[in-house]
Write an enzyme that holds these catalytic residues in place. Structure first.
Site, PDB file in Angstrom:
ATOM      1  N   LYS A   1       0.849  -1.207   0.000  1.00  0.00           N
ATOM      2  CA  LYS A   1       0.000   0.000   0.000  1.00  0.00           C
ATOM      3  C   LYS A   1       0.875   1.244   0.000  1.00  0.00           C
ATOM      4  O   LYS A   1       2.042   1.215   0.418  1.00  0.00           O
ATOM      5  CB  LYS A   1      -0.961   0.031   1.201  1.00  0.00           C
ATOM      6  CG  LYS A   1      -0.308   0.075   2.596  1.00  0.00           C
ATOM      7  CD  LYS A   1       0.120   1.456   3.059  1.00  0.00           C
ATOM      8  CE  LYS A   1       0.883   1.438   4.377  1.00  0.00           C
ATOM      9  NZ  LYS A   1       1.703   2.616   4.639  1.00  0.00           N
TER      10      LYS A   1
ATOM     11  N   PRO B   1       8.922  -3.713  -0.921  1.00  0.00           N
ATOM     12  CA  PRO B   1      10.083  -3.225  -0.188  1.00  0.00           C
ATOM     13  C   PRO B   1       9.915  -3.431   1.326  1.00  0.00           C
ATOM     14  O   PRO B   1       8.809  -3.302   1.850  1.00  0.00           O
ATOM     15  CB  PRO B   1      10.116  -1.727  -0.506  1.00  0.00           C
ATOM     16  CG  PRO B   1       9.333  -1.582  -1.766  1.00  0.00           C
ATOM     17  CD  PRO B   1       8.327  -2.689  -1.791  1.00  0.00           C
TER      18      PRO B   1
ATOM     19  N   MET C   1       5.502   0.648   2.960  1.00  0.00           N
ATOM     20  CA  MET C   1       4.474   0.043   2.110  1.00  0.00           C
ATOM     21  C   MET C   1       3.765  -1.124   2.795  1.00  0.00           C
ATOM     22  O   MET C   1       3.027  -1.880   2.166  1.00  0.00           O
ATOM     23  CB  MET C   1       5.074  -0.407   0.768  1.00  0.00           C
ATOM     24  CG  MET C   1       5.480   0.791  -0.092  1.00  0.00           C
ATOM     25  SD  MET C   1       5.995   0.292  -1.747  1.00  0.00           S
ATOM     26  CE  MET C   1       4.437  -0.224  -2.458  1.00  0.00           C
TER      27      MET C   1
ATOM     28  N   ALA D   1       1.006  -6.831   5.014  1.00  0.00           N
ATOM     29  CA  ALA D   1       0.450  -7.507   3.836  1.00  0.00           C
ATOM     30  C   ALA D   1       0.613  -9.017   3.985  1.00  0.00           C
ATOM     31  O   ALA D   1      -0.325  -9.789   3.733  1.00  0.00           O
ATOM     32  CB  ALA D   1       1.153  -7.012   2.574  1.00  0.00           C
TER      33      ALA D   1
ATOM     34  N   ASP E   1      -2.262  -1.742   9.919  1.00  0.00           N
ATOM     35  CA  ASP E   1      -2.492  -1.761   8.478  1.00  0.00           C
ATOM     36  C   ASP E   1      -3.036  -3.108   7.989  1.00  0.00           C
ATOM     37  O   ASP E   1      -3.403  -3.235   6.816  1.00  0.00           O
ATOM     38  CB  ASP E   1      -1.166  -1.524   7.715  1.00  0.00           C
ATOM     39  CG  ASP E   1      -0.572  -0.158   7.988  1.00  0.00           C
ATOM     40  OD1 ASP E   1      -1.312   0.727   8.468  1.00  0.00           O
ATOM     41  OD2 ASP E   1       0.627   0.031   7.712  1.00  0.00           O
TER      42      ASP E   1
END
Ligand code: ATP
Length: 319
Positions: free
Chosen positions: A17, A102, A107, A112, A144
């Site tokens: 993201k 990365p 991100m 994730a 997140d």
């Protein structure tokens, strides 16, 4: 795992993201800051495979594997264990993570992978949970993680875990400058933000997302989205990583319609209008420097999705 049976496995693809807007409010008593953010997934993917096993393990490979723990501190294995505990699953999984997002780049790569592990294990263990049902476990793992279960473009509030989707039609083209030096630690960047605010005597208000960005996203007007990009952590990230000022300046001089440090950095995202413009900007940035990896991606994209499932059919299957 039953004796002699072929191990079953599920692979999930999950994107990274960027934050199109990040408004940092006051420091809360629990040590987190109150946030208003606009999350946006971009098409740079990790792949997480969960294979039935007698013991917990994690193996990390891929272009950005360096620095990612291959032990029980990996957020993906913590996610799988949390799901097993919550739903009384016995047995374990061997996780394989192929990393392209990365690391420590702002991100949310670790988050994730955690979201992907939840989705993979849900499928492997046939729990049939909805994304909404996975959300509380996701929120317990990191701010997140819930967003990466859903993907797309969404407003995050609280510490980022409370989500509301944003209507965004069409796609945006991004060029990402990714540092090839060690990244930034998120807590350190927040601490620097607090330090800079205290030194400047800033009164910190409750965070509110800007109407301009949400309106621009509705029409995907690139100039308007570019003008509305905003990150309250950018000054702090640039203060800790001064080369970011040069990166931002280089991209804007080369014609980007908007530029922003993603989350706590140091990844920088440049917005352009077309795929051709993205190619031009990436070539320009690679030639001019500062030194870093240049990636291109479009967004928004879906969150964690099963892409392969090798689960032998149940007894009712007749071929
Ligand atoms: P955020 O934007 O959420 O603050 P980030 O993108 O800056 O995160 P990550 O890539 O998520 O940072 O990694 C932060 C740290 O988390 C890494 O330095 C690493 O030690 C640890 N970590 C644990 N599990 C993972 C994982 N599966 N992938 C990447 N990092 C992980």
């Amino acid at each position: 795992m039953s004796q002699g049976a072929e191990p079953r496995g599920v692979t999930v693809r999950v994107p990274g993201k960027i934050n199109l807007e990040l408004v940092v409010g006051p420091l809360r008593e629990d040590g987190y800051h109150e946030l208003a953010t606009v999350f946006h997934t971009v098409g740079i993917y990790d792949y997480v495979t969960a294979i039935e096993s007698d013991r917990w393990s994690v193996q990390v490979s891929g272009a950005t594997a360096e620095g990612v723990p291959g032990n029980s501190t990996n957020l993906a294995i913590r996610a799988a264990k949390a799901l097993a505990r919550r739903y009384g699953v016995e047995g374990a999984v061997a996780l394989g993570i192929e990393k392209n997002i990365p690391v420590a780049g702002g991100m949310a790569g670790g988050s994730a992978d955690a979201a992907a592990a939840l989705v993979a294990c849900d499928a492997l263990w046939d729990l049939q949970l909805t994304r909404d049902e996975l959300e509380p476990i996701a929120a317990g793992l990191g701010s997140d993680v819930p967003f990466l279960l859903h993907g797309g473009t969404a407003i995050g509030s609280g510490r980022g875990e409370r989500l509301a989707p944003v209507l965004a039609r069409g796609e945006l083209h991004w060029v990402l400058w990714v540092s090839n030096k060690p990244g930034l630690s998120t807590p350190q960047v927040y601490a620097e933000c607090d330090r800079l605010r205290a030194a400047a005597g800033v009164q910190v208000a409750d965070p509110v997302p800007s109407g301009d960005l949400v309106a621009a996203l509705r029409t995907m007007d690139t100039d308007a989205v570019g003008a509305a990009l905003h990150n309250d952590l950018q000054e702090a990230a640039c203060s800790l990583y001064p080369v970011l000022d040069d990166v931002l300046e280089a991209g804007l001089e080369l014609g980007a319609q908007g530029a922003i440090v993603s989350g706590s950095g140091p990844t920088v995202a440049f917005l352009v209008g077309t795929q051709a413009a993205a190619i031009d900007l990436s070539v320009g940035l690679a030639a001019r420097g500062p030194d870093g990896d240049i990636r291109r991606a479009t967004g928004p994209v879906a969150g964690a999705q099963v892409v392969q499932s090798i689960v032998p059919p149940g007894p009712g299957f007749t071929g």
